[in-house]
Design a protein around this motif. Sequence first.
Motif, mmCIF file in Angstrom:
data_model
loop_
_atom_site.group_PDB
_atom_site.id
_atom_site.type_symbol
_atom_site.label_atom_id
_atom_site.label_comp_id
_atom_site.label_asym_id
_atom_site.label_seq_id
_atom_site.Cartn_x
_atom_site.Cartn_y
_atom_site.Cartn_z
ATOM 1 N N TYR A 192 7.773 74.636 49.335
ATOM 2 C CA TYR A 192 7.573 74.654 47.890
ATOM 3 C C TYR A 192 6.937 73.106 47.407
ATOM 4 N N ASP A 206 3.216 71.847 37.757
ATOM 5 C CA ASP A 206 2.481 72.708 38.455
ATOM 6 C C ASP A 206 3.550 73.027 39.873
ATOM 7 N N GLN A 207 3.387 74.323 40.275
ATOM 8 C CA GLN A 207 4.280 74.410 41.374
ATOM 9 C C GLN A 207 3.846 75.632 41.942
ATOM 10 N N TYR A 208 3.830 75.567 43.536
ATOM 11 C CA TYR A 208 3.466 76.716 44.533
ATOM 12 C C TYR A 208 4.082 76.819 45.609
ATOM 13 N N ASP A 262 -6.884 73.029 44.965
ATOM 14 C CA ASP A 262 -6.246 74.017 44.653
ATOM 15 C C ASP A 262 -4.513 74.121 44.880
ATOM 16 N N GLY A 263 -4.460 72.816 45.955
ATOM 17 C CA GLY A 263 -3.156 72.863 46.628
ATOM 18 C C GLY A 263 -3.424 72.945 47.947
ATOM 19 N N ALA A 266 -5.228 75.468 50.596
ATOM 20 C CA ALA A 266 -5.916 76.519 49.589
ATOM 21 C C ALA A 266 -7.372 76.766 50.325
#
Length: 492
Positions: A192, A206-208, A262-263, A266
Motif C-alpha cells: 500500500y 492519495d492512497q493506492y 499515476d503511481g 502504472a
Amino acid sequence: MHKHLRLALATACAAALTGGLLTFSAASATAADSVHHPVADFNGDGFGDVAYSAGGATVGGKRNAGQVVALYGSANGVTSTNRTTFSQNTTGVPGSAESDDWFGWSSAYGDFNGDGYDDLAVSAPTEDVSGDTDGGTVLVAWGSASGLSGATTIKDLAPSSHDRWGRSLAAGDFDGDGTEDLAIGNSSNVVYVVGDGISKSGSFGDQYAVKLDILSGKGTGAIMLTAGDANGDKRTDLVVDGFETDSEYGYNTNWYVPGAADGLGADGGVRELKRGVITGIADINGDGFGDIVTGQDWDPSKDGSQPSVPGSSTGGKIHILYGSATGPATTVAVTQDSGNVPGSAERGDFFGSELSLGDINGDGKADLVVGAPGENLNGVVNAGALTVLYGSESGVNTTSGYQYFAQSTAGVPGTDERDDQLGGEVKLTDVTGDGRADLTAGSYGENDYNGSVLYLPSNGTKITTTGSRSLAPSSVGVSTDAYPMFGANAAN
C-alpha cells in the motif's frame, strides 16, 4: 539461538525472538535519487541523522516492546548524548508499550508533511490492534527544530486482508509530484502507498495498492522494500522482496516496480530481478541511473538453494544491477573471492546480508559497504566484519582502494567476540555535514545481544578510525534487560 537474526527472520519466521519480522538496510544515494534524498535531517540543522532500532528492548517491564534511537549528526559525528530515544510509552506517541510488539523494527525517513524537517515512519509489526492478533501498527514521528517529537498513526487500509501492517517500509516520490510518499508492506501480496501530503491528523492526499506475484501469509508478504531511482526519470522506483508463488518451495525473489505519474507500476515495466534479501539503490558509476545492489547470503551457485539453507560454501554474494533508461540492466556479481576483495568466501560469513551505499569521498559516485556478520576472525565465531568498496566510472572497484574493518582492526573500539555480529546492519550517511558519507554499523549481538552501534567517519577520501566511537544501549537510554539488540536495523 541468534546465529543470524536477519536470515532467521526472513525464512524461519519463528515466533519467539524472530517473530517473522525483518527490515532492510538503508541505501544512501547520489544523483539518481529523486525526492527521497540520501540524508535524513530530523532537526533541520544541516547535519545528517540516523535512526537505529532496539526492537527487543524492554519498556515498562514489557519485553520486546521496542524502542527507536534517533542519533543527530554534528561536526563531531553522532554521539550518545545528542539523540532522541522513544517508544510507545513516550508522551505524544500513540499506543502503549506491550510485550512482543517489536516497535521500531522497521522504519523509513522522509519529509511527509512538507515542512522542511524529515519525519520518521516507524512500525510495530506484531502489535495486537483492536483484537486483531499481530495486526501491526504504523506511525509517523514528526521532525522539528528540536528533533523528532510527537507521532501520528497511519491507519491500516485493509485490516481484514492481512496482518503485520508495517512489516516493511520505504519512502520516496513514487509519482514525481514533489511530495514524499510512504510504501507499507504487510503479510499479504499487496503493498500500500499513502502520500501526496501526510498530515499530523493522519490524513493523506492519495492512497493506492500494488499487487505482486509473491506469497501471502504471516511469514511472507512484502518482506523488504527498497526505494530509489533506477531509470533516471526523477520518480522513485521500488524493489519488493518476497517469495515466489510459482515454484515448489516459494524461493526468495525481488520485483522491480518503476515509479510513474499515476503511481508505482502504472506505466508497466514491473519485472522480476535477481534473488536476494537485502537491497540498496544508488549510482555507483556516476551515469545518472541508480544501480540496484542485492545481497544474497545463501548459496548462489545452486539453483535450488534458498535462504533456509544459510551459510553456504560461497559465504554470500552481492548482485549489482546497473541502471539504465529502461531500469536495471547489466548484472555483475561480487563475492569475497572477487578480485582483491578482502577475506575469503567461507561457510557462514553471510557476506551481503547487510549493505549500504553512499558517497564517502565526494566524487559523485556511490560507494558500497557490505556487512559479513558471520565472519569468523582469529578463531572467534561470528565476530563480524565490514568491507568498503568504492565506486568508479566502470562500476564498483574490487581490485584496489577497498577497506576492511573488524573490532580487532587498530583504532576500532572493542574486540572480536563470539556472536558480536558486527555488520548485522550498516548505514552510510553524512552525519558531519562535510558532504561525505560516514559509516555507522550495528553489532546487534554485542554483550549477549544488548547490541551496539559503531561510528567510523569519512576523512574526505575514505573511512577512517580517527574519531571513531561505539555507542552502547545504556548510553542512549535503552534498557539492557533481556535482548534489546540495539543496532539491528537502521531507518532507510
